[in-house]
Design an enzyme around this catalytic site. Structure first.
Site, mmCIF file in Angstrom:
data_model
loop_
_atom_site.group_PDB
_atom_site.id
_atom_site.type_symbol
_atom_site.label_atom_id
_atom_site.label_comp_id
_atom_site.label_asym_id
_atom_site.label_seq_id
_atom_site.Cartn_x
_atom_site.Cartn_y
_atom_site.Cartn_z
ATOM 1 N N LYS A 1 4.940 0.701 9.582
ATOM 2 C CA LYS A 1 4.704 2.110 9.886
ATOM 3 C C LYS A 1 5.947 2.676 10.571
ATOM 4 O O LYS A 1 6.889 1.950 10.910
ATOM 5 C CB LYS A 1 3.499 2.289 10.819
ATOM 6 N N SER B 1 0.782 3.758 2.202
ATOM 7 C CA SER B 1 0.708 4.467 3.485
ATOM 8 C C SER B 1 2.047 5.021 3.954
ATOM 9 O O SER B 1 2.084 5.878 4.837
ATOM 10 C CB SER B 1 0.140 3.541 4.566
ATOM 11 N N SER C 1 0.836 -1.203 0.000
ATOM 12 C CA SER C 1 0.000 0.000 0.000
ATOM 13 C C SER C 1 0.866 1.247 0.000
ATOM 14 O O SER C 1 2.088 1.186 0.170
ATOM 15 C CB SER C 1 -0.928 -0.001 1.227
ATOM 16 N N SER D 1 -3.272 6.643 5.662
ATOM 17 C CA SER D 1 -2.683 5.596 6.495
ATOM 18 C C SER D 1 -3.621 5.241 7.643
ATOM 19 O O SER D 1 -4.035 6.116 8.413
ATOM 20 C CB SER D 1 -1.338 6.072 7.065
#
Length: 263
Positions: free
Chosen positions: A103, A43, A41, A211
């Site tokens: 993250k 994010s 993704s 996100s």
């Protein structure tokens, strides 16, 4: 015939043993040292792009039951681990749905975290942001999942140039990293004050308006506060990158990202 059959049986047995040994070695390597991870993704743009392939350093934080495939490690808590540092890019197991997320570590145990008009505040102090131009990408389906990017200059037709404002954020320990901003009006841009509990961490994506992270509770698809035992490892370097739907599409490879350090 008997000797030929015996040789064939022996050769088959050796092949099976070789395959088993190879799988055991690969399993031990993956469990103790490095785990492959493919970015699915956007994010973490522009630090990480969809199609980046990396190895996660599992030695950085030690080991928990989530260090093993299918969470089979018979470990309580964490062992042999160092403490993660603010600003690390971390792969961790989602506390609810069991998928692996990546993250940036923003909040340590005991910290307060808040967003005001798209700006991060840590322990009541504004985290500096410095304008760093514009991030541009083509508005098209990206990666195997076919995700479309979000654009600050939207709506953008397919094939058009999609832009986001880019800033350099400097965390209290001196770690500098890029973040992207699309607008300052979303829920994640203006939040309540989060207080990170003991033994937990607060994570955010660098693509701040795209996100699902600790700003969102687990009940609405976010990750909330992540317990220490759910950490898998630190992402240090992109090994390979492909912008296409498959890594086999060599014309979509990004040679400038091969072996790129993650900052």
């Amino acid at each position: 015939m008997a000797k030929t059959s015996a040789r064939q049986d022996g050769g088959l047995l050796e092949t099976v043993k070789t395959v088993v040994y190879a799988l055991l070695i690969a399993g031990i390597f993956r469990t103790l040292f490095f785990q492959p991870f493919w970015i699915p993704s956007g994010s973490m743009k522009d630090t990480l792009l969809i199609g980046d392939f990396l190895f996660v350093n599992k030695m950085a934080y030690g080991y928990s039951r989530y260090s093993c495939p299918f969470s089979f490690c018979p470990i309580s808590g964490r062992i042999l681990g160092g403490e993660p540092e603010r600003g690390d890019v971390v792969v961790f197991r989602h506390p609810v749905n069991g998928t692996d997320f990546i993250k940036r570590l923003i909040g340590l145990p005991g910290d307060t975290v808040q967003m005001k008009n798209g700006v991060l505040f840590l322990n009541g102090t504004q985290v500096p942001q410095e304008a760093a131009g514009t991030f541009e990408e083509i508005y098209e389906k990206q990666g195997p999942m076919g995700n479309l990017p979000r654009c600050e200059n939207g709506p953008v037709g397919e094939g058009g140039v999609c832009t986001s404002s880019r800033y350099v954020e400097t965390l209290p320990n001196g770690v500098k990293h890029n973040i992207l901003n699309i607008d300052n009006n979303g829920f994640a841009d203006n939040t309540d004050i989060f207080t990170v509990p003991p033994g937990h961490y607060f994570f955010m994506g660098d693509n701040r308006d795209n996100s699902q992270d600790s700003r969102f509770g687990q009940a609405v698809g976010g990750v909330g506060f992540v317990p220490a035992e759910f950490l898998i490892g630190r992402a240090d370097r992109v090994i390979f990158s492909s912008a296409g739907r498959s890594m086999l599409y060599f014309w979509t490879w990004r040679p400038d990202r091969f072996f790129k350090a993650i900052e």
